[in-house]
Write an enzyme that holds these catalytic residues in place. Sequence first.
Site, PDB file in Angstrom:
ATOM      1  N   ASN A 164       0.864  -1.185   0.000  1.00  0.00           N
ATOM      2  CA  ASN A 164       0.000   0.000   0.000  1.00  0.00           C
ATOM      3  C   ASN A 164       0.898   1.232   0.000  1.00  0.00           C
ATOM      4  OD1 ASN A 164      -1.778   2.068   0.513  1.00  0.00           O
ATOM      5  ND2 ASN A 164      -2.362   1.364   2.572  1.00  0.00           N
ATOM      6  N   TRP A 165       0.999   1.853  -1.156  1.00  0.00           N
ATOM      7  CA  TRP A 165       1.928   2.983  -1.296  1.00  0.00           C
ATOM      8  C   TRP A 165       1.401   4.241  -0.597  1.00  0.00           C
ATOM      9  CZ3 TRP A 165       3.766   3.045  -7.150  1.00  0.00           C
ATOM     10  CH2 TRP A 165       4.335   1.809  -7.453  1.00  0.00           C
ATOM     11  N   LYS A 166       0.129   4.229  -0.221  1.00  0.00           N
ATOM     12  CA  LYS A 166      -0.522   5.406   0.375  1.00  0.00           C
ATOM     13  C   LYS A 166      -0.334   6.612  -0.555  1.00  0.00           C
ATOM     14  CE  LYS A 166      -0.108   3.246   4.828  1.00  0.00           C
ATOM     15  NZ  LYS A 166       0.032   3.341   6.263  1.00  0.00           N
ATOM     16  N   HIS A 200      -9.454   1.146   5.002  1.00  0.00           N
ATOM     17  CA  HIS A 200      -8.175   1.327   5.701  1.00  0.00           C
ATOM     18  C   HIS A 200      -8.384   2.247   6.900  1.00  0.00           C
ATOM     19  CE1 HIS A 200      -4.063   2.501   6.550  1.00  0.00           C
ATOM     20  NE2 HIS A 200      -3.693   1.405   5.911  1.00  0.00           N
ATOM     21  N   GLU A 249      -6.743   4.642   7.956  1.00  0.00           N
ATOM     22  CA  GLU A 249      -6.546   6.073   7.659  1.00  0.00           C
ATOM     23  C   GLU A 249      -7.793   6.651   6.997  1.00  0.00           C
ATOM     24  OE1 GLU A 249      -2.831   5.523   5.593  1.00  0.00           O
ATOM     25  OE2 GLU A 249      -1.916   4.966   7.507  1.00  0.00           O
ATOM     26  N   GLU A 284      -4.954  -4.864  10.709  1.00  0.00           N
ATOM     27  CA  GLU A 284      -3.947  -3.818  10.876  1.00  0.00           C
ATOM     28  C   GLU A 284      -4.231  -3.041  12.167  1.00  0.00           C
ATOM     29  OE1 GLU A 284      -2.089  -2.623   6.835  1.00  0.00           O
ATOM     30  OE2 GLU A 284      -3.829  -1.365   7.183  1.00  0.00           O
ATOM     31  N   GLY A 325       2.845   2.534  10.765  1.00  0.00           N
ATOM     32  CA  GLY A 325       3.778   3.645  10.585  1.00  0.00           C
ATOM     33  C   GLY A 325       4.515   4.037  11.855  1.00  0.00           C
ATOM     34  N   SER A 371       3.805  -1.849  10.305  1.00  0.00           N
ATOM     35  CA  SER A 371       5.266  -1.901  10.469  1.00  0.00           C
ATOM     36  C   SER A 371       5.872  -3.245  10.079  1.00  0.00           C
ATOM     37  CB  SER A 371       5.657  -1.515  11.910  1.00  0.00           C
ATOM     38  OG  SER A 371       5.279  -0.182  12.171  1.00  0.00           O
ATOM     39  N   GLY A 393       3.029  -1.021   4.259  1.00  0.00           N
ATOM     40  CA  GLY A 393       2.986   0.410   3.943  1.00  0.00           C
ATOM     41  C   GLY A 393       4.376   0.914   3.603  1.00  0.00           C
ATOM     42  N   GLY A 394       5.011   1.582   4.564  1.00  0.00           N
ATOM     43  CA  GLY A 394       6.309   2.239   4.347  1.00  0.00           C
ATOM     44  C   GLY A 394       7.340   1.387   3.617  1.00  0.00           C
TER      45      GLY A 394
HETATM   46  P1  13P Z   1       3.206   0.590   7.640  1.00  0.00           P
HETATM   47  O1  13P Z   1       3.748  -0.693   7.059  1.00  0.00           O
HETATM   48  O2  13P Z   1       3.902   1.809   7.119  1.00  0.00           O
HETATM   49  O3  13P Z   1       3.149   0.519   9.134  1.00  0.00           O
HETATM   50  O4  13P Z   1       1.697   0.736   7.117  1.00  0.00           O
HETATM   51  C1  13P Z   1       0.840  -0.335   7.234  1.00  0.00           C
HETATM   52  C2  13P Z   1      -0.390  -0.020   6.473  1.00  0.00           C
HETATM   53  O5  13P Z   1      -1.149   0.849   6.842  1.00  0.00           O
HETATM   54  C3  13P Z   1      -0.634  -0.785   5.236  1.00  0.00           C
HETATM   55  O6  13P Z   1      -1.925  -0.573   4.776  1.00  0.00           O
END
Ligand code: 13P
Length: 254
Positions: A12-14, A100, A102, A172, A178, A218, A239-240
């Site tokens: 997930n590149w956000k 998600h 977020e 999640e 993050g 993470s 994510g990251g």
């Molecule tokens: P991180 O891997 O950056 O913690 O993000 C997880 C995430 O929200 C994937 O959708």
Amino acid sequence: MQINRIPFIAGNWKMNMTHLEAIKFVQDLSFEFENKNNCEVCLCPPFTALRSVKNIIDTDKLDFKLGAQNMHWEKSGAFTGEISPEMLSALEVDYVIIGHSERRQYFAETNQTVNKKLKVCFDYNLKPILCVGESLNIRQEGNAIKFVLKQVEECLETIEENKVIEITIAYEPIWAIGTGKTATSQDANEMCGEIRNKIASLYNYQISQTIRIQYGGSVKPSNISELMSMPEIDGALVGGASINVKDFLAIINY
Ligand code: 13P
């Protein structure tokens, strides 16, 4: 009966990468891509890069699925700034992340809007990745399992058996996203197992054994092997670390 679930790693590149950066990223990723675990690998760039990423996947015949990060539940209409399932389907998107944390936190999504989005996915051949997870407060109060299972139940309301098997669930925990703090593999496994039992009670055992459940929060090269060794964890929503070529490749080859 033991059902073999194919490991599923999604990035997930956000809100990262322009379409030009995305093209370079996918090229770099593909040069070094090997998939020793035969995972299903999905890239979820922002909407503006979907077309470019799809073009490289097709032209270079890359073994990546394409995913979007959100969508509206209506086919079209006066919803300024939204993207419809029909639009994603026309781009031959395979997966779409729904609910998600977020989106829930910053854009007021609820289990009810998530439910509407899930239902429309199936009409457009889009496979949903349904996100659930608790906040730190809820975990500290000892209510994490109850909270997440309620999310699962409300999000899946009136979704039929033959549709629900298309869904991947991503557990999640919000406090792990993050932050560098990963849930212990035991805690993550426990929650994924609880989700699976819930699916068995809402549907049946066979479906609960078919559905894939990812962990997200993470995920990095140093913790992926242990997470993937857990029996209830079928993959990761990253994510990251998914926007770093080396890290993402290391995660895929856990
Ligand atoms: P991180 O891997 O950056 O913690 O993000 C997880 C995430 O929200 C994937 O959708």
